[in-house]
Design a protein around this motif. Sequence first.
Motif, PDB file in Angstrom:
ATOM      1  N   THR A 130     -32.598 -91.331   0.235  1.00  0.00           N
ATOM      2  CA  THR A 130     -34.053 -91.238   0.392  1.00  0.00           C
ATOM      3  C   THR A 130     -34.670 -92.558   0.826  1.00  0.00           C
ATOM      4  N   HIS A 131     -34.008 -93.680   0.530  1.00  0.00           N
ATOM      5  CA  HIS A 131     -34.557 -94.991   0.886  1.00  0.00           C
ATOM      6  C   HIS A 131     -34.303 -95.336   2.349  1.00  0.00           C
ATOM      7  N   SER A 132     -33.068 -95.108   2.829  1.00  0.00           N
ATOM      8  CA  SER A 132     -32.724 -95.479   4.205  1.00  0.00           C
ATOM      9  C   SER A 132     -32.923 -94.327   5.190  1.00  0.00           C
ATOM     10  N   GLY A 133     -32.930 -93.089   4.679  1.00  0.00           N
ATOM     11  CA  GLY A 133     -33.014 -91.927   5.555  1.00  0.00           C
ATOM     12  C   GLY A 133     -31.662 -91.516   6.119  1.00  0.00           C
ATOM     13  N   ARG A 134     -30.606 -92.250   5.778  1.00  0.00           N
ATOM     14  CA  ARG A 134     -29.275 -92.021   6.329  1.00  0.00           C
ATOM     15  C   ARG A 134     -28.611 -90.814   5.669  1.00  0.00           C
ATOM     16  N   LEU A 135     -27.917 -90.010   6.489  1.00  0.00           N
ATOM     17  CA  LEU A 135     -27.113 -88.923   5.951  1.00  0.00           C
ATOM     18  C   LEU A 135     -25.888 -89.548   5.305  1.00  0.00           C
ATOM     19  N   GLU A 136     -25.744 -89.369   3.989  1.00  0.00           N
ATOM     20  CA  GLU A 136     -24.639 -89.987   3.248  1.00  0.00           C
ATOM     21  C   GLU A 136     -23.346 -89.199   3.389  1.00  0.00           C
ATOM     22  N   THR A 137     -23.443 -87.876   3.250  1.00  0.00           N
ATOM     23  CA  THR A 137     -22.240 -87.055   3.311  1.00  0.00           C
ATOM     24  C   THR A 137     -22.598 -85.594   3.542  1.00  0.00           C
ATOM     25  N   ILE A 138     -21.626 -84.860   4.055  1.00  0.00           N
ATOM     26  CA  ILE A 138     -21.716 -83.405   4.190  1.00  0.00           C
ATOM     27  C   ILE A 138     -20.575 -82.834   3.357  1.00  0.00           C
ATOM     28  N   LEU A 139     -20.915 -82.072   2.332  1.00  0.00           N
ATOM     29  CA  LEU A 139     -19.933 -81.502   1.411  1.00  0.00           C
ATOM     30  C   LEU A 139     -19.676 -80.058   1.808  1.00  0.00           C
ATOM     31  N   LYS A 140     -18.466 -79.781   2.301  1.00  0.00           N
ATOM     32  CA  LYS A 140     -18.185 -78.442   2.830  1.00  0.00           C
ATOM     33  C   LYS A 140     -17.080 -77.785   2.023  1.00  0.00           C
ATOM     34  N   ASP A 141     -17.427 -76.721   1.275  1.00  0.00           N
ATOM     35  CA  ASP A 141     -16.425 -75.949   0.551  1.00  0.00           C
ATOM     36  C   ASP A 141     -16.903 -74.516   0.340  1.00  0.00           C
ATOM     37  N   HIS A 142     -17.988 -74.146   0.988  1.00  0.00           N
ATOM     38  CA  HIS A 142     -18.514 -72.787   0.872  1.00  0.00           C
ATOM     39  C   HIS A 142     -18.233 -72.037   2.169  1.00  0.00           C
ATOM     40  N   THR A 143     -18.157 -70.718   2.074  1.00  0.00           N
ATOM     41  CA  THR A 143     -17.932 -69.903   3.269  1.00  0.00           C
ATOM     42  C   THR A 143     -19.192 -69.146   3.693  1.00  0.00           C
ATOM     43  N   SER A 144     -20.257 -69.267   2.901  1.00  0.00           N
ATOM     44  CA  SER A 144     -21.538 -68.665   3.282  1.00  0.00           C
ATOM     45  C   SER A 144     -22.648 -69.669   3.006  1.00  0.00           C
ATOM     46  N   ALA A 145     -23.853 -69.338   3.437  1.00  0.00           N
ATOM     47  CA  ALA A 145     -24.993 -70.257   3.328  1.00  0.00           C
ATOM     48  C   ALA A 145     -25.189 -70.733   1.891  1.00  0.00           C
ATOM     49  N   VAL A 146     -25.383 -72.039   1.738  1.00  0.00           N
ATOM     50  CA  VAL A 146     -25.670 -72.623   0.425  1.00  0.00           C
ATOM     51  C   VAL A 146     -27.166 -72.472   0.172  1.00  0.00           C
ATOM     52  N   THR A 147     -27.503 -71.795  -0.923  1.00  0.00           N
ATOM     53  CA  THR A 147     -28.907 -71.486  -1.186  1.00  0.00           C
ATOM     54  C   THR A 147     -29.560 -72.431  -2.178  1.00  0.00           C
TER      55      THR A 147
END
Length: 173
Positions: A130-147
């Motif tokens: 939130t301070h830098s605006g930088r995307l820190e990570t993308i966590l991928k382990d779901h097979t459908s939309a994360v709600t």
Amino acid sequence: MHASTGTETKFAGSSCNDLVTSDGAGSTIISGHFDKRIRFWDIRTEMSANDIMLQGKVTSLDLSRDNNYLLACVRDDTIQLIDLRMNTIVRSFSHESFKVGCDWSRAAFGPGGRLLSVGAADGAAYVWNTHSGRLETILKDHTSAVTAVSWHPQSGLLASVDRGKRAVIWGDL
């Protein structure tokens, strides 16, 4: 049984998807709407105090622990960071692969407010600083939309759940 202090009804003006109270007294309510507005309500008056117009439906709101900042997940595939002391958007978070997955997608501040997370249509949870605006990570382990996502209040543990009813707990971030 508690004694009632009275009930008051406000006319929201549009389908409301989420709301938060922004002060200790509970006299200010903030609501996010499908008409692309965030409305600020003073419960002591009849009308909305003011509002902020966004570029898409508001799917969720989250309030920082110090009550100074508001996160709004928006169907234009952005997360907006609003400084409530000025009622202005101070940062917008987006990424070329990030798409809001549904009309009730939840974004959340991490403990301490340094990180935010939100689920996406591609089955990933995105984490921004939130301070830098930088995307820190993308966590991928779901097979459908994360709600929805939720942070443990004292640690960096993050939970996410998808439309297929699968929950994942992510280690310290």
